[in-house]
Design an enzyme around this catalytic site. Structure first.
Site, PDB file in Angstrom:
ATOM      1  N   ASP A   9     -17.736  54.825   1.245  1.00  0.00           N
ATOM      2  CA  ASP A   9     -16.501  54.316   1.869  1.00  0.00           C
ATOM      3  C   ASP A   9     -16.438  52.801   1.645  1.00  0.00           C
ATOM      4  O   ASP A   9     -17.361  52.070   2.010  1.00  0.00           O
ATOM      5  CB  ASP A   9     -16.518  54.647   3.366  1.00  0.00           C
ATOM      6  CG  ASP A   9     -15.187  54.336   4.047  1.00  0.00           C
ATOM      7  OD1 ASP A   9     -14.667  55.208   4.754  1.00  0.00           O
ATOM      8  OD2 ASP A   9     -14.665  53.216   3.880  1.00  0.00           O
ATOM      9  N   ASP A 107     -10.046  55.317  -0.368  1.00  0.00           N
ATOM     10  CA  ASP A 107     -11.291  54.530  -0.415  1.00  0.00           C
ATOM     11  C   ASP A 107     -12.544  55.296  -0.042  1.00  0.00           C
ATOM     12  O   ASP A 107     -13.565  54.698   0.232  1.00  0.00           O
ATOM     13  CB  ASP A 107     -11.132  53.244   0.412  1.00  0.00           C
ATOM     14  CG  ASP A 107     -11.529  53.421   1.865  1.00  0.00           C
ATOM     15  OD1 ASP A 107     -11.296  54.514   2.408  1.00  0.00           O
ATOM     16  OD2 ASP A 107     -12.076  52.472   2.437  1.00  0.00           O
ATOM     17  N   GLU A 108     -12.471  56.627  -0.014  1.00  0.00           N
ATOM     18  CA  GLU A 108     -13.720  57.338   0.286  1.00  0.00           C
ATOM     19  C   GLU A 108     -13.872  58.617  -0.528  1.00  0.00           C
ATOM     20  O   GLU A 108     -12.892  59.279  -0.878  1.00  0.00           O
ATOM     21  CB  GLU A 108     -13.846  57.642   1.788  1.00  0.00           C
ATOM     22  CG  GLU A 108     -12.682  58.372   2.350  1.00  0.00           C
ATOM     23  CD  GLU A 108     -12.806  58.693   3.831  1.00  0.00           C
ATOM     24  OE1 GLU A 108     -13.896  59.064   4.308  1.00  0.00           O
ATOM     25  OE2 GLU A 108     -11.781  58.607   4.504  1.00  0.00           O
TER      26      GLU A 108
HETATM   27  P1  TTP Z   1     -10.546  52.629   6.125  1.00  0.00           P
HETATM   28  O1  TTP Z   1     -11.659  53.072   5.246  1.00  0.00           O
HETATM   29  O2  TTP Z   1     -10.341  53.349   7.411  1.00  0.00           O
HETATM   30  O3  TTP Z   1     -10.742  51.092   6.525  1.00  0.00           O
HETATM   31  P2  TTP Z   1     -11.258  49.886   5.668  1.00  0.00           P
HETATM   32  O4  TTP Z   1     -11.769  50.294   4.343  1.00  0.00           O
HETATM   33  O5  TTP Z   1     -10.200  48.833   5.637  1.00  0.00           O
HETATM   34  O6  TTP Z   1     -12.445  49.308   6.568  1.00  0.00           O
HETATM   35  P3  TTP Z   1     -13.892  49.942   6.800  1.00  0.00           P
HETATM   36  O7  TTP Z   1     -14.856  48.914   6.284  1.00  0.00           O
HETATM   37  O8  TTP Z   1     -14.001  50.125   8.269  1.00  0.00           O
HETATM   38  O9  TTP Z   1     -13.980  51.225   6.048  1.00  0.00           O
HETATM   39  O10 TTP Z   1      -9.194  52.676   5.328  1.00  0.00           O
HETATM   40  C1  TTP Z   1      -9.078  52.370   3.965  1.00  0.00           C
HETATM   41  C2  TTP Z   1      -7.798  51.631   3.674  1.00  0.00           C
HETATM   42  O11 TTP Z   1      -6.685  52.407   4.082  1.00  0.00           O
HETATM   43  C3  TTP Z   1      -7.685  50.313   4.396  1.00  0.00           C
HETATM   44  O12 TTP Z   1      -8.275  49.232   3.694  1.00  0.00           O
HETATM   45  C4  TTP Z   1      -6.203  50.161   4.548  1.00  0.00           C
HETATM   46  C5  TTP Z   1      -5.659  51.576   4.611  1.00  0.00           C
HETATM   47  N1  TTP Z   1      -5.342  51.922   6.016  1.00  0.00           N
HETATM   48  C6  TTP Z   1      -4.063  51.696   6.485  1.00  0.00           C
HETATM   49  O13 TTP Z   1      -3.188  51.234   5.742  1.00  0.00           O
HETATM   50  N2  TTP Z   1      -3.774  52.005   7.786  1.00  0.00           N
HETATM   51  C7  TTP Z   1      -4.712  52.500   8.663  1.00  0.00           C
HETATM   52  O14 TTP Z   1      -4.417  52.743   9.849  1.00  0.00           O
HETATM   53  C8  TTP Z   1      -6.044  52.725   8.165  1.00  0.00           C
HETATM   54  C9  TTP Z   1      -7.106  53.268   9.079  1.00  0.00           C
HETATM   55  C10 TTP Z   1      -6.305  52.429   6.854  1.00  0.00           C
HETATM   56 MG    MG Z   2     -13.107  51.921   4.163  1.00  0.00          MG
END
Ligand code: TTP
Ligand code: MG
Length: 362
Positions: A9, A107-108
């Site tokens: 992730d 992103d995962e």
């Molecule tokens: P996430 O993997 O939930 O968050 P992240 O990568 O920004 O942070 P983390 O280090 O905690 O993993 O989400 C991936 C991307 O998806 C994030 O960069 C932006 C988008 N996203 C949104 O646009 N709205 C949201 O509510 C969430 C949760 C994510």
């Molecule tokens: Mg993330």
């Protein structure tokens, strides 16, 4: 419990891409989302970097509240094309480690590396390798969880963010899960937390210590699912979701329209070189090669050749490109743009390498 699964992730993904492209933003709070309009904006935060999280900011928070908490942050609108491009590169890297690959969001992704690795020590080396390749080739970081089930791998990837690796061996999973708050289980949000808490269930250990029939009695279907996760009984496999990619291509516009053959050849070479980096990275083979030419005045032509077999051979490809180009070499008009497209793709499943060392040697 015999599988070795990685969950990868990206860290603060959208914000990380922005920081990568604007080194000045490093160490500053960066927020990607709606326009805050000095606190009067509508809409929400998409994500923010870890610097901004120190101010209590998080995804889905109203942008006006974020602005109040962190007025001196750098507020940016999202650039999805850029994130998609970064995501594809990262997914290519992860998929090149194992073809048992399942992307679950931008992103995962999960990969099953049971075939690559005999031990969890091997898995750690693979995880390190993924992190360093993503950093070198894409310029961002990610966190990786490694465990015998998908849900534990996912909980583990979230455990040491950012840039962490958390390995949970089968014999240690209860020890790992027990002290964690139940909201670490994907799907248990604020609302269900309250419900579970009221029944005396606060940490995952409380779920482990509750007999299954009691969980079902109290929480129904959800109780069974949560109990399965906590007890390492999530049997879901990494579903092979071969990323649908129809072609890869690159094109370049000349600074000044040209018919200098040497200059054109150099451009083709450069494009071909770049494409084949991707071909190697993502372990892609292609069958069809397409030349694209734009002449001065915007007239655009494409010419293709399909080979009898799939290939990854860059020398062969440049030869074919030059053959296809012959048709245009006597044209009096100057050339504005050249491009190469590779299509009819397959991602080779030779990617699974049983021997970890041979994988690391490349
Ligand atoms: P996430 O993997 O939930 O968050 P992240 O990568 O920004 O942070 P983390 O280090 O905690 O993993 O989400 C991936 C991307 O998806 C994030 O960069 C932006 C988008 N996203 C949104 O646009 N709205 C949201 O509510 C969430 C949760 C994510
Ligand atoms: Mg993330």
């Amino acid at each position: 419990m015999n599988q070795i699964i990685l969950h990868c992730d990206l860290d603060a993904f959208f914000a990380a891409v922005e920081v990568r492209d604007n080194p000045d933003y490093k160490d500053k709070p960066v927020i990607v989302g709606a326009d805050p309009k000095a606190g009067k904006g509508r809409g929400v935060v998409s994500t923010c970097n870890y610097e901004a999280r120190k101010y209590g900011l998080h995804s889905a928070m109203p942008i006006s509240i974020a602005y109040k908490k962190c007025p001196y942050g750098i507020y940016l609108r999202p650039d999805f094309t850029k994130y998609q491009e970064a995501s594809e590169k990262v997914m290519g890297i992860i998929n090149s480690v194992s073809s048992i690959f399942q992307q679950v969001s931008i992103d995962e992704a999960y990969i099953d590396i049971s075939e690559n690795c005999r031990t969890y020590e091997d898995a750690f080396i693979v995880a390190k390798e993924i992190q360093s390749r993503v950093l070198d080739e894409v310029g961002i970081t990610l966190s990786i969880g490694c465990a015998p089930t998908k849900s534990i791998a996912k909980i583990a990837s979230d455990f040491k963010k950012p840039n962490g690796i958390t390995i949970v061996k089968p014999e240690k999973f209860k020890e790992f899960l027990s002290p964690l708050d139940i909201t670490r289980i994907p799907g248990i949000g604020k609302k269900s937390k309250e419900y579970y808490n009221n029944q005396g269930i606060k940490v995952i250990g409380d779920i482990i210590n509750t007999p299954l029939h009691r969980m079902i009695e109290k929480f129904g279907k959800n109780g069974k699912w949560v109990w399965d996760i906590a007890n390492g009984m999530d049997k879901r496999e990494v579903k092979n979701s071969m990323r649908e990619r129809k072609s890869i291509s690159k094109e370049r516009t000349f600074f000044k329209d040209t018919n200098d053959f040497q200059e054109i050849l150099t451009k083709f070479d450069e494009i071909n070189e770049k494409l084949h980096k991707k071909v190697k990275n993502d372990n892609i083979s292609y069958k069809t090669i397409t030349l694209k030419i734009r002449l001065e005045g915007f007239l655009t032509f494409t010419r293709s050749k399909t080979l009898p077999n799939h290939t990854q051979n860059k020398e062969k490809t440049i030869k074919i490109i030059l053959e296809l180009f012959k048709e245009f070499s006597n044209d009096k008009r100057k050339i504005r743009l050249v491009g190469i497209k590779l299509s009819n793709l397959i991602s080779r499943s030779t990617i699974i390498q049983k021997d970890l060392l041979s994988y690391l040697k490349g």
